[in-house]
Design a protein around this motif. Structure first.
Motif, PDB file in Angstrom:
ATOM      1  N   ASP A 202      -7.224   1.480 -10.715  1.00  0.00           N
ATOM      2  CA  ASP A 202      -6.835   0.606  -9.619  1.00  0.00           C
ATOM      3  C   ASP A 202      -6.931   1.408  -8.323  1.00  0.00           C
ATOM      4  O   ASP A 202      -7.274   2.590  -8.330  1.00  0.00           O
ATOM      5  CB  ASP A 202      -5.430   0.020  -9.810  1.00  0.00           C
ATOM      6  N   VAL A 203      -6.642   0.769  -7.207  1.00  0.00           N
ATOM      7  CA  VAL A 203      -6.663   1.428  -5.903  1.00  0.00           C
ATOM      8  C   VAL A 203      -5.305   1.215  -5.243  1.00  0.00           C
ATOM      9  O   VAL A 203      -4.871   0.072  -5.050  1.00  0.00           O
ATOM     10  CB  VAL A 203      -7.789   0.859  -5.013  1.00  0.00           C
ATOM     11  N   TRP A 204      -4.628   2.326  -4.960  1.00  0.00           N
ATOM     12  CA  TRP A 204      -3.317   2.291  -4.289  1.00  0.00           C
ATOM     13  C   TRP A 204      -2.313   1.418  -5.066  1.00  0.00           C
ATOM     14  O   TRP A 204      -1.640   0.574  -4.498  1.00  0.00           O
ATOM     15  CB  TRP A 204      -3.456   1.803  -2.851  1.00  0.00           C
ATOM     16  N   TYR A 205      -2.235   1.608  -6.380  1.00  0.00           N
ATOM     17  CA  TYR A 205      -1.288   0.867  -7.223  1.00  0.00           C
ATOM     18  C   TYR A 205      -1.419  -0.643  -7.040  1.00  0.00           C
ATOM     19  O   TYR A 205      -0.429  -1.381  -7.010  1.00  0.00           O
ATOM     20  CB  TYR A 205       0.148   1.317  -6.948  1.00  0.00           C
ATOM     21  N   GLY A 206      -2.651  -1.096  -6.940  1.00  0.00           N
ATOM     22  CA  GLY A 206      -2.889  -2.530  -6.850  1.00  0.00           C
ATOM     23  C   GLY A 206      -2.849  -3.088  -5.451  1.00  0.00           C
ATOM     24  O   GLY A 206      -3.103  -4.282  -5.260  1.00  0.00           O
ATOM     25  N   CYS A 207      -2.536  -2.269  -4.447  1.00  0.00           N
ATOM     26  CA  CYS A 207      -2.605  -2.744  -3.055  1.00  0.00           C
ATOM     27  C   CYS A 207      -4.059  -2.910  -2.629  1.00  0.00           C
ATOM     28  O   CYS A 207      -4.382  -3.774  -1.805  1.00  0.00           O
ATOM     29  CB  CYS A 207      -1.908  -1.773  -2.105  1.00  0.00           C
ATOM     30  N   ILE A 309       3.966   5.439   3.526  1.00  0.00           N
ATOM     31  CA  ILE A 309       3.258   6.595   4.076  1.00  0.00           C
ATOM     32  C   ILE A 309       3.230   7.738   3.068  1.00  0.00           C
ATOM     33  O   ILE A 309       2.192   8.380   2.855  1.00  0.00           O
ATOM     34  CB  ILE A 309       3.886   7.038   5.405  1.00  0.00           C
ATOM     35  N   ARG A 310       4.377   8.021   2.437  1.00  0.00           N
ATOM     36  CA  ARG A 310       4.405   9.105   1.441  1.00  0.00           C
ATOM     37  C   ARG A 310       3.469   8.794   0.276  1.00  0.00           C
ATOM     38  O   ARG A 310       2.781   9.682  -0.235  1.00  0.00           O
ATOM     39  CB  ARG A 310       5.828   9.341   0.941  1.00  0.00           C
ATOM     40  N   VAL A 311       3.444   7.527  -0.169  1.00  0.00           N
ATOM     41  CA  VAL A 311       2.565   7.149  -1.268  1.00  0.00           C
ATOM     42  C   VAL A 311       1.101   7.297  -0.849  1.00  0.00           C
ATOM     43  O   VAL A 311       0.269   7.838  -1.600  1.00  0.00           O
ATOM     44  CB  VAL A 311       2.860   5.709  -1.728  1.00  0.00           C
ATOM     45  N   ILE A 312       0.765   6.854   0.357  1.00  0.00           N
ATOM     46  CA  ILE A 312      -0.606   7.003   0.861  1.00  0.00           C
ATOM     47  C   ILE A 312      -0.986   8.485   0.924  1.00  0.00           C
ATOM     48  O   ILE A 312      -2.105   8.870   0.556  1.00  0.00           O
ATOM     49  CB  ILE A 312      -0.743   6.348   2.249  1.00  0.00           C
ATOM     50  N   ASN A 313      -0.065   9.317   1.379  1.00  0.00           N
ATOM     51  CA  ASN A 313      -0.355  10.750   1.465  1.00  0.00           C
ATOM     52  C   ASN A 313      -0.706  11.333   0.099  1.00  0.00           C
ATOM     53  O   ASN A 313      -1.695  12.070  -0.052  1.00  0.00           O
ATOM     54  CB  ASN A 313       0.848  11.492   2.052  1.00  0.00           C
ATOM     55  N   VAL A 314       0.101  11.001  -0.888  1.00  0.00           N
ATOM     56  CA  VAL A 314      -0.130  11.542  -2.227  1.00  0.00           C
ATOM     57  C   VAL A 314      -1.462  11.037  -2.786  1.00  0.00           C
ATOM     58  O   VAL A 314      -2.251  11.810  -3.352  1.00  0.00           O
ATOM     59  CB  VAL A 314       1.035  11.168  -3.166  1.00  0.00           C
ATOM     60  N   LEU A 315      -1.720   9.749  -2.631  1.00  0.00           N
ATOM     61  CA  LEU A 315      -2.956   9.188  -3.185  1.00  0.00           C
ATOM     62  C   LEU A 315      -4.185   9.689  -2.434  1.00  0.00           C
ATOM     63  O   LEU A 315      -5.258   9.843  -3.025  1.00  0.00           O
ATOM     64  CB  LEU A 315      -2.885   7.663  -3.153  1.00  0.00           C
ATOM     65  N   THR A 316      -4.045   9.958  -1.145  1.00  0.00           N
ATOM     66  CA  THR A 316      -5.159  10.548  -0.396  1.00  0.00           C
ATOM     67  C   THR A 316      -5.442  11.966  -0.880  1.00  0.00           C
ATOM     68  O   THR A 316      -6.609  12.357  -1.050  1.00  0.00           O
ATOM     69  CB  THR A 316      -4.845  10.558   1.110  1.00  0.00           C
ATOM     70  N   ALA A 416       0.488  -5.087   5.965  1.00  0.00           N
ATOM     71  CA  ALA A 416       0.746  -4.107   4.904  1.00  0.00           C
ATOM     72  C   ALA A 416       1.796  -4.563   3.889  1.00  0.00           C
ATOM     73  O   ALA A 416       1.605  -4.358   2.678  1.00  0.00           O
ATOM     74  CB  ALA A 416       1.144  -2.766   5.523  1.00  0.00           C
ATOM     75  N   PRO A 417       2.924  -5.175   4.313  1.00  0.00           N
ATOM     76  CA  PRO A 417       3.890  -5.616   3.293  1.00  0.00           C
ATOM     77  C   PRO A 417       3.301  -6.629   2.313  1.00  0.00           C
ATOM     78  O   PRO A 417       3.677  -6.643   1.136  1.00  0.00           O
ATOM     79  CB  PRO A 417       5.015  -6.231   4.135  1.00  0.00           C
ATOM     80  N   ILE A 418       2.373  -7.452   2.775  1.00  0.00           N
ATOM     81  CA  ILE A 418       1.770  -8.431   1.869  1.00  0.00           C
ATOM     82  C   ILE A 418       0.845  -7.738   0.876  1.00  0.00           C
ATOM     83  O   ILE A 418       0.702  -8.179  -0.271  1.00  0.00           O
ATOM     84  CB  ILE A 418       1.026  -9.517   2.677  1.00  0.00           C
ATOM     85  N   SER A 419       0.209  -6.641   1.286  1.00  0.00           N
ATOM     86  CA  SER A 419      -0.579  -5.859   0.335  1.00  0.00           C
ATOM     87  C   SER A 419       0.304  -5.332  -0.785  1.00  0.00           C
ATOM     88  O   SER A 419      -0.062  -5.380  -1.963  1.00  0.00           O
ATOM     89  CB  SER A 419      -1.268  -4.699   1.055  1.00  0.00           C
ATOM     90  N   VAL A 420       1.463  -4.822  -0.431  1.00  0.00           N
ATOM     91  CA  VAL A 420       2.384  -4.275  -1.427  1.00  0.00           C
ATOM     92  C   VAL A 420       2.911  -5.377  -2.341  1.00  0.00           C
ATOM     93  O   VAL A 420       3.148  -5.150  -3.535  1.00  0.00           O
ATOM     94  CB  VAL A 420       3.533  -3.531  -0.720  1.00  0.00           C
ATOM     95  N   SER A 421       3.065  -6.578  -1.817  1.00  0.00           N
ATOM     96  CA  SER A 421       3.564  -7.684  -2.644  1.00  0.00           C
ATOM     97  C   SER A 421       2.551  -8.131  -3.691  1.00  0.00           C
ATOM     98  O   SER A 421       2.933  -8.728  -4.705  1.00  0.00           O
ATOM     99  CB  SER A 421       3.916  -8.884  -1.749  1.00  0.00           C
ATOM    100  N   GLY A 422       1.272  -7.886  -3.445  1.00  0.00           N
ATOM    101  CA  GLY A 422       0.236  -8.354  -4.359  1.00  0.00           C
ATOM    102  C   GLY A 422      -0.126  -9.813  -4.176  1.00  0.00           C
ATOM    103  O   GLY A 422      -0.926 -10.355  -4.944  1.00  0.00           O
ATOM    104  N   LEU A 423       0.428 -10.477  -3.152  1.00  0.00           N
ATOM    105  CA  LEU A 423       0.151 -11.886  -2.922  1.00  0.00           C
ATOM    106  C   LEU A 423      -1.191 -12.071  -2.215  1.00  0.00           C
ATOM    107  O   LEU A 423      -1.620 -11.204  -1.453  1.00  0.00           O
ATOM    108  CB  LEU A 423       1.267 -12.513  -2.073  1.00  0.00           C
TER     109      LEU A 423
END
Length: 475
Positions: A202-207, A309-316, A416-423
């Motif tokens: 997946d990419v960014w935990y489904g975001c 931001i922390r999650v993006i940093n780690v995945l980058t 961005a919040p809607i990306s995290v929601s998966g909607l």
């Protein structure tokens, strides 16, 4: 005939090819001429696959909704065999995938002819589309402004009517934001619609999701129909739609229950233009017979930003490690933008337990958003809090990474919040700002209900057409 082609969408051009009014080879040459004329000003291309396109157009595909239509690929994530994939990075400039991603294989069934790749920020981490390798992409509505990111190269090309659609991807707003800034249609699908086989689970935990930027709802629907579908073992599977999305265009959406939120959950308020355009879209929905009422989606945006931001940093940092493995060498500081280099260092300070906690926090925030939206068929917000900002606002060349992220997340407060929601969510150019610049409205549906979005979007498009709204720089 060629002077009139800018008035057609992708399906319309494909109809012209099928009926023999223009050949695929002629259309390829038209698009190449447009690129050569406008790219020096807009700078949306990273690779020109003219030879491949001409060879394919000489014996073009006969099948597929877009058979014979030239098409541009975003220079990020999806691998196209034999086509350079730089991810906007000096470090990755020599990477050439050896195989097609599954989504590329599926898109080929549409009969599209690959013509080139479009500019992105380094590794996609910006709502601008500039980098040290190719420079800044510019908005055809106002070249002093950005077309957005990370699908900004695609947005600039489509807005300028180089072609009617192009590939894009969205991890925090990267389809919806450029669509807002450039007056286009941009659909972010539900989590699970895309399969990134075989390159990623997946990419960014489904975001991360993929789709297109287009000038019509029906093009977006037809493109999505080919691109979507899970692979066995994908971490986020979702039931297929009852019928193709293209069949939803023109279908009666019924009387929808629609919530409207114009207040920014972040520190900076939405601009008067953003509030006005979203309210105008809501008013149009009400006149069409839908029930509309105010709603507040609970989002602690400061907590969200800190965590995301922390999650993006780690995945980058993980992505950079993967890239180094592919290339067989380590990246040097002068091969990466200062922000990206700093991100890698910051990621080293995040423990495994901290990262697991951050992922869980984002999932809980996403669930809360889903619960709030579930009371409605659709929720309306601005797509972006402002019109397209100036080039370099923000820039990955900045040395202050905290200032960079503060500015970046100010621009993605509604996306961005809607990306995290998966909607699923779609940005539509219903209205414009007072100064004439595009400013999209976001329509959010419940998970798996892209059909609802397409029915409503097509209804709004028929009522308030936008196809003929053209920027200052146009083919």
């Amino acid at each position: 005939m060629t002077d009139q082609l800018s008035g057609y969408d992708g399906l319309g051009l494909a109809d012209l090819i099928r009926s023999g009014q223009i050949s695929a080879a002629e259309l390829v040459e038209v698009v190449i001429e447009r690129i050569e004329r406008l790219n020096p000003t807009l700078n949306f291309m990273t690779y020109k696959g003219y030879d491949q396109a001409r060879a394919m157009a000489a014996d073009p595909p006969r099948d597929g909704a877009f058979a014979g239509l030239p098409w541009l690929l975003k220079d990020l994530i999806l691998g196209h065999a034999g086509v350079p994939q730089t991810s906007g990075s000096r470090f990755f400039r020599d990477h050439v995938p050896a195989q097609d991603s599954l989504m590329i294989q599926r898109l080929k069934t549409l009969g599209l002819i690959y013509l080139g790749s479009t500019n992105v920020p380094e590794f996609g981490i910006n709502l601008q589309s500039g980098n040290a390798l190719f420079g800044d992409t510019r908005n055809p509505w106002d070249p002093s402004r950005t077309p957005g990111g990370s699908s900004g190269g695609a947005a600039a090309a489509v807005a300028a009517r180089i072609m009617p659609l192009a590939h894009g991807g969205d991890g925090g707003g990267s389809i919806r934001v450029p669509s807002s800034y450039c007056g286009l249609v941009g659909l972010k699908p539900s989590r699970g619609r895309n399969s990134y086989y075989p390159d990623y689970a997946d990419v960014w935990y489904g975001c991360g999701t993929d789709g297109c930027l287009s000038i019509t709802v029906r093009d977006t629907a037809a493109y999505s129909d080919a691109m979507w579908g899970s692979t066995p073992g994908d971490p986020y599977e979702i039931p297929a739609l009852a019928r193709p999305l293209l069949q939803e265009v023109g279908a009666d959406p019924g009387r929808l229950r629609i919530g409207v939120m114009t207040r920014s959950p972040g520190r900076a308020a939405a601009s008067d233009d953003a509030v006005r355009t979203a309210e105008a879209a809501a008013g149009l929905c009400e006149r069409l017979g839908h029930h509309v009422e105010p709603v507040e989606i609970p989002i602690d945006y400061d907590r969200f930003c800190t965590t995301f931001i922390r999650v993006i940093n780690v995945l980058t940092a993980y992505g950079l490690d993967t890239a180094e493995g592919l290339l067989g060498r380590k990246a040097e500081a002068d091969e990466l933008q200062p922000v990206v280099w700093a991100i890698r260092g910051l990621a080293k300070n995040v423990s495994g337990i901290d990262h697991a906690r951050d992922v869980e926090t984002l999932r809980q925030i996403g669930r809360d958003i889903c619960v709030a939206v579930s009371r409605y068929d659709v929720v309306i917000t601005p797509s972006t809090p402002v019109t397209a900002p100036a080039i370099g606002d923000p820039s990955q060349a900045w040395d202050d990474v905290d200032a960079y992220f503060e500015r970046l997340f100010g621009h993605m407060v509604f996306s961005a919040p809607i990306s995290v929601s998966g909607l699923p969510a779609i940005s539509l150019p219903i209205e414009a700002a007072a100064n004439g610049m595009p400013l999209g409205t976001q329509f959010i549906a419940n998970r798996g209900r892209e059909d609802t979005l397409i029915r409503l979007a097509a209804q709004l498009e028929a009522e308030r057409p936008w196809r003929d709204r053209l920027p200052a720089i146009v083919a």
